[in-house]
Design a protein around this motif. Structure first.
Motif, PDB file in Angstrom:
ATOM      1  N   GLY A 261       0.760  -1.235   0.000  1.00  0.00           N
ATOM      2  CA  GLY A 261       0.000   0.000   0.000  1.00  0.00           C
ATOM      3  C   GLY A 261       0.791   1.284   0.000  1.00  0.00           C
ATOM      4  N   CYS A 262       2.073   1.248  -0.371  1.00  0.00           N
ATOM      5  CA  CYS A 262       2.856   2.473  -0.473  1.00  0.00           C
ATOM      6  C   CYS A 262       2.349   3.323  -1.641  1.00  0.00           C
ATOM      7  CB  CYS A 262       4.333   2.161  -0.704  1.00  0.00           C
ATOM      8  SG  CYS A 262       5.177   1.390   0.691  1.00  0.00           S
ATOM      9  N   LEU A 263       2.558   4.618  -1.543  1.00  0.00           N
ATOM     10  CA  LEU A 263       2.233   5.516  -2.646  1.00  0.00           C
ATOM     11  C   LEU A 263       2.910   5.049  -3.923  1.00  0.00           C
ATOM     12  CD1 LEU A 263       1.006   8.255  -3.621  1.00  0.00           C
ATOM     13  CD2 LEU A 263       3.191   9.308  -2.971  1.00  0.00           C
ATOM     14  N   ASP A 264       4.146   4.615  -3.825  1.00  0.00           N
ATOM     15  CA  ASP A 264       4.920   4.165  -4.979  1.00  0.00           C
ATOM     16  C   ASP A 264       4.309   2.940  -5.647  1.00  0.00           C
ATOM     17  OD1 ASP A 264       7.090   4.366  -6.735  1.00  0.00           O
ATOM     18  OD2 ASP A 264       8.260   2.923  -5.600  1.00  0.00           O
ATOM     19  N   ALA A 265       3.560   2.151  -4.885  1.00  0.00           N
ATOM     20  CA  ALA A 265       2.934   0.953  -5.444  1.00  0.00           C
ATOM     21  C   ALA A 265       1.561   1.241  -6.033  1.00  0.00           C
ATOM     22  CB  ALA A 265       2.804  -0.125  -4.358  1.00  0.00           C
ATOM     23  N   GLU A 266       0.908   2.284  -5.566  1.00  0.00           N
ATOM     24  CA  GLU A 266      -0.479   2.554  -5.962  1.00  0.00           C
ATOM     25  C   GLU A 266      -0.625   3.642  -7.025  1.00  0.00           C
ATOM     26  OE1 GLU A 266      -3.289   1.002  -5.079  1.00  0.00           O
ATOM     27  OE2 GLU A 266      -2.074  -0.477  -4.008  1.00  0.00           O
ATOM     28  N   VAL A 267       0.250   4.608  -7.020  1.00  0.00           N
ATOM     29  CA  VAL A 267       0.200   5.693  -8.001  1.00  0.00           C
ATOM     30  C   VAL A 267       1.351   5.480  -8.966  1.00  0.00           C
ATOM     31  CG1 VAL A 267       0.328   8.200  -8.323  1.00  0.00           C
ATOM     32  CG2 VAL A 267      -0.908   7.248  -6.370  1.00  0.00           C
ATOM     33  N   ARG A 268       1.014   4.965 -10.144  1.00  0.00           N
ATOM     34  CA  ARG A 268       2.024   4.483 -11.082  1.00  0.00           C
ATOM     35  C   ARG A 268       1.783   5.056 -12.478  1.00  0.00           C
ATOM     36  NH1 ARG A 268       6.422   2.459  -9.171  1.00  0.00           N
ATOM     37  NH2 ARG A 268       6.704   1.410 -11.173  1.00  0.00           N
ATOM     38  N   LEU A 269       2.874   5.360 -13.151  1.00  0.00           N
ATOM     39  CA  LEU A 269       2.785   5.855 -14.522  1.00  0.00           C
ATOM     40  C   LEU A 269       2.162   4.830 -15.449  1.00  0.00           C
ATOM     41  CD1 LEU A 269       3.413   7.858 -16.801  1.00  0.00           C
ATOM     42  CD2 LEU A 269       5.744   6.941 -16.860  1.00  0.00           C
ATOM     43  N   GLU A 270       2.542   3.563 -15.306  1.00  0.00           N
ATOM     44  CA  GLU A 270       2.027   2.545 -16.237  1.00  0.00           C
ATOM     45  C   GLU A 270       0.517   2.377 -16.139  1.00  0.00           C
ATOM     46  OE1 GLU A 270       3.990   0.106 -12.817  1.00  0.00           O
ATOM     47  OE2 GLU A 270       4.369   1.965 -13.925  1.00  0.00           O
ATOM     48  N   ARG A 271      -0.063   2.690 -14.976  1.00  0.00           N
ATOM     49  CA  ARG A 271      -1.516   2.593 -14.837  1.00  0.00           C
ATOM     50  C   ARG A 271      -2.231   3.719 -15.577  1.00  0.00           C
ATOM     51  NH1 ARG A 271      -3.049   0.455  -8.742  1.00  0.00           N
ATOM     52  NH2 ARG A 271      -1.552  -1.263  -8.652  1.00  0.00           N
TER      53      ARG A 271
END
Length: 389
Positions: A261-271
């Protein structure tokens, strides 16, 4: 061998040279009269320092524009933009090389898209090939002072070693030393987001702001930097600012750091790229595609990411109490899609109304941001000792 220590009157001259060159580098062209007022030095001292910087090839003067005033106007003093640094920014999808002059002037930026995430050796080979192709621009410079590298990972500030860059799959790599050996120039390396924060505080949205947060989003993930009391917050070993590992969703996806649930895991460019049908894009390409193809799927993903980014920013405002938050890379593009949604969520979520007064801004340096930040590493020794470098 340790350089001899400068003492007495020579130390004062060295300090004053550094001060004046730093002012020109940060603030742009200034008249001798402005330099006198802002430095607190007397007019004759400023004149002597400007003459010495000109003799060293670090500054030059031009006639000021006519302003309709009586008397002889003071000449404008410029930093020499042809004293330059090479910059390198490896990422999972590309290696970007830049040529940046004093004063933050980007002479050239070349982005080479990589088929796979580049290793250290591949990064060096790609960089060498790009630099060889830039020979015309390099020949037009007066001096190349060194190399600055911006790396998405934990970089030890003392020697430019990359302890861990998980998205690049680098570990314990003496990156700065490898660059020096391969390219024949002094090299330094630092964390990309920390350098982006530095660049925005000197030339961008956070100029004159003493307490600011900076978050950058790239293909490698999200990093950050903190300006506290006018100084970059570095931490004991130079690793402060891993803001991408703020918890935003307790049942979220697994992060490369091992937590969930880190920001780095949830807010992603590829998404953001997926509903656009893209595999990679720089900031300008992403924004163009978002404007041209605003599908319902894309809009839902934008709202989801903005809401999670708001959770992270709320926590960070509670911790650091900044005056400004600067968003770079794809986070800046994300913010621009619905700035009121993000600002309202941060204002409502912070304790004691701390978020209501925080200004949220996009990074203004755009795709040149990390190049300008990395160049500051290469310029540091010159700015500290103009006569001795």
């Amino acid at each position: 061998m340790t350089a001899p220590q400068v003492v007495g009157a020579d130390a004062v001259i060295h300090s004053n040279l550094s001060r004046v060159l730093g002012m020109l580098h940060r603030d742009g062209p200034l008249s001798r009269a402005q330099l006198t007022r802002q430095s607190g030095l007397n007019r004759s001292t400023v004149g002597a320092l400007v003459s010495e910087l000109s003799g060293l090839g670090l500054a030059y003067e031009t006639e000021p524009p006519a302003v309709g005033r009586a008397g002889r106007p003071s000449p404008l003093v410029h930093v020499n933009e042809k004293v330059a640094a090479l910059t390198i920014n490896p990422d999972v999808d590309a290696v970007t090389v830049g040529l940046v002059g004093l004063g933050g002037r980007v002479h050239r930026r070349i982005r080479y898209e990589a088929a796979t995430r580049p290793s250290v050796k591949e990064t060096v080979n790609i960089s060498r090939a790009i630099i060889d192709g830039m020979q015309g621009e390099l020949d037009g410079m007066d001096r190349i002072v060194g190399i600055g590298a911006a790396v998405p990972g934990l970089v030890r500030s003392s020697d430019g070693s990359v302890l861990l860059a998980p998205h690049l799959e680098w570990s314990d790599e003496p990156f700065a030393l490898v660059l020096e050996d391969a390219l024949g120039l002094p090299a330094r390396a630092g964390n990309d987001a920390t350098l982006g924060c530095l660049a925005e505080s000197i030339y961008g949205a956070a100029v004159g702001v003493s307490d600011a947060l900076y978050l950058n989003g790239s293909a490698s993930g999200i990093g950050g930097g903190v300006i506290s009391g006018g100084r970059p917050l570095r931490g004991a070993a130079g690793f402060a600012g891993e803001l991408g590992h703020t918890l935003v969703k307790s049942d979220g996806g697994t992060c490369h750091c091992g937590r969930s649930g880190c920001l780095d895991a949830e807010v992603r460019l590829e998404r953001l790229l997926e509903p656009l049908g893209l595999k990679s894009a720089d900031q300008e390409e992403l924004e163009q595609a978002m404007a041209e193809r605003p599908t319902p799927e894309l809009l839902r993903e934008i709202q989801r990411q903005i809401d999670l980014l708001a959770v992270a920013l709320t926590n960070l405002v509670n911790i650091f109490n900044p005056d400004m938050i600067v968003l770079g890379g794809f986070l800046g593009a994300l913010y621009s899609q619905d700035p009121d949604r993000l600002a309202s969520a941060v204002a409502a979520g912070t304790i004691g109304g701390l978020g209501a007064g925080v200004r949220i801004r996009r990074a203004v340096l755009g795709s040149e941001l990390l190049l300008v930040g990395a160049a500051e590493l290469a310029f540091a020794a010159l700015l500290a000792n103009p006569a001795g470098t």
